[in-house]
Design an enzyme around this catalytic site. Structure first.
Site, mmCIF file in Angstrom:
data_model
loop_
_atom_site.group_PDB
_atom_site.id
_atom_site.type_symbol
_atom_site.label_atom_id
_atom_site.label_comp_id
_atom_site.label_asym_id
_atom_site.label_seq_id
_atom_site.Cartn_x
_atom_site.Cartn_y
_atom_site.Cartn_z
ATOM 1 N N HIS A 170 -7.993 -5.296 -0.482
ATOM 2 C CA HIS A 170 -6.872 -4.510 -0.272
ATOM 3 C C HIS A 170 -6.280 -4.892 1.331
ATOM 4 O O HIS A 170 -6.973 -5.316 2.295
ATOM 5 C CB HIS A 170 -7.278 -3.183 -0.199
ATOM 6 C CG HIS A 170 -5.980 -2.223 0.154
ATOM 7 N ND1 HIS A 170 -4.973 -1.790 -0.757
ATOM 8 C CD2 HIS A 170 -5.477 -1.636 1.260
ATOM 9 C CE1 HIS A 170 -3.954 -1.053 -0.372
ATOM 10 N NE2 HIS A 170 -4.380 -0.909 0.835
ATOM 11 N N SER B 204 1.007 -1.154 0.153
ATOM 12 C CA SER B 204 0.065 0.099 -0.082
ATOM 13 C C SER B 204 0.715 1.116 -0.032
ATOM 14 O O SER B 204 1.717 1.466 -1.003
ATOM 15 C CB SER B 204 -1.124 0.046 1.263
ATOM 16 O OG SER B 204 -2.168 0.819 1.130
ATOM 17 N N ASP C 235 -10.116 -4.418 -4.725
ATOM 18 C CA ASP C 235 -9.301 -3.368 -4.155
ATOM 19 C C ASP C 235 -9.509 -2.116 -4.711
ATOM 20 O O ASP C 235 -9.422 -1.834 -5.870
ATOM 21 C CB ASP C 235 -7.746 -3.584 -4.106
ATOM 22 C CG ASP C 235 -6.820 -2.630 -3.434
ATOM 23 O OD1 ASP C 235 -7.406 -1.458 -2.892
ATOM 24 O OD2 ASP C 235 -5.642 -2.640 -3.363
#
Length: 338
Positions: A307, A183, A277
């Site tokens: 995610h 991320s 995601d």
């Protein structure tokens, strides 16, 4: 929580509800159960719009996500010299690599540049070090909003340069020092790879980008498709970006690496995305841009996951399988000379 994931599949299905299908994909049962349980307990990455409360919630959550401890992994805390003061990191070393020039992954945690730490990511990094059999240096970079852009990217570069400069002391092969993260940590890794490619200093041997954020300037279809109720929300993305990039030009490649100049000189990239995601499309667009520029890139989409799936590796078998896939990718690439 873990006991629920060990229930028979028909029971889990009744708890999770009918299969969710969006964009030609089916959400995996374990992922859907996680989403449903999160909804029932009111889970949110952003708590009361407060960085401190959000950080505290993430730190307390590590006990739910704690995985097995492997006896072959030795960890030690490090201080990284930086122009902004000492940064802190933890070095994870498989025992059989203690006396050798080993590959090293410099790892940056996720959390939208606002939350997360090497402590909250300890279970995942410990797991990856064991299964990939590489040394991993997990770095605490400065967080927003107290330290907005470009603080995190500066710290990422300082950590990488420290690892290269002190490779002999760390027992590390300078030719096999990679960067990676998930991320926001993947975003920092992509930025670092671009910055070092334009400079004269050391460059990473590889970049491992797990469901990266790559563009803070625009929305893509996946954000509208998956931005509500699937762990990372549209609101979370906006809030995190506003904390980190307040007042900054978001077209700056250090904020939006998708807009940066790329060519074949960039280190080989392994990029993963998750089917459900909101960041999926920008991660895959970045992989395509690297490929078109002639850089070596592997793109792997976990079509049935959400995610942040790596951090749930200890909760359910499906997440663990995905984390093992990542560990294999790290092992296979870093145990061969670039």
């Amino acid at each position: 929580m873990r006991l629920m994931f060990r229930l028979p599949e028909p029971v889990k299905r009744r708890m999770a509800g009918p299969t969710v299908q969006i964009d030609g994909q089916a959400l995996g049962l374990d992922a859907q159960l996680l989403v449903e349980m999160s909804r029932r307990v009111g889970f949110s990455l952003v708590v009361n719009e407060s960085p401190d409360e959000s950080r505290a919630a993430m730190e307390s959550g590590r006990y739910t996500l704690e995985g097995p401890r492997y006896e072959d992994i030795v960890s030690e805390n490090l201080a990284i010299d930086s122009t902004h003061g000492d940064l802190h990191a933890t070095l994870y070393t498989p025992r059989h690599l203690t006396a050798s020039a080993a590959p090293l992954l410099v790892f940056f945690h996720g959390g939208g540049w606002v939350i997360g730490s090497r402590t909250s990511y300890d279970p995942l990094v410990h797991f990856l070090a064991h299964h990939a059999q590489v040394k991993i240096m997990s770095v605490d970079y400065r967080l927003a909003p107290e330290h907005p852009f470009p603080a995190a990217s500066e710290d990422a570069l300082a950590a990488f340069e420290h690892a290269h400069r002190h490779a002999d002391e760390l027992g590390v092969d300078r030719a096999r020092i990679a960067v990676g993260g998930d991320s926001a940590g993947a975003h920092l890794s992509a930025v670092l790879a671009q910055v070092t490619a334009r400079g004269e200093g050391p460059r990473p041997s590889h970049q491992f980008l797990f469901y990266p954020a790559t563009d803070l300037t625009r929305r893509r279809p996946s954000r509208d498709l998956f931005g509500d109720g699937l762990i990372l929300t549209d609101h979370d993305i906006t809030w995190f970006a506003d904390q980190y990039a307040a007042g900054a030009d978001r077209s700056d490649p250090r904020l939006s690496p998708l807009l940066g100049e790329v060519d074949a000189s960039l280190p080989p990239a392994y990029i993963t995305t998750a089917g459900f995601d909101p960041l999926r499309d920008e991660g895959e667009r970045y992989a395509e841009k690297l490929r078109q520029a002639g850089a070596e890139v592997t793109l792997h989409r976990e079509t049935d996951l959400v995610h942040g799936y790596l951090t749930f590796f200890a909760v359910a078998a499906r997440f663990r399988a995905a984390a093992l896939e990542v560990a294999r990718a790290i092992h296979d690439r870093m145990h061969h000379s670039p």
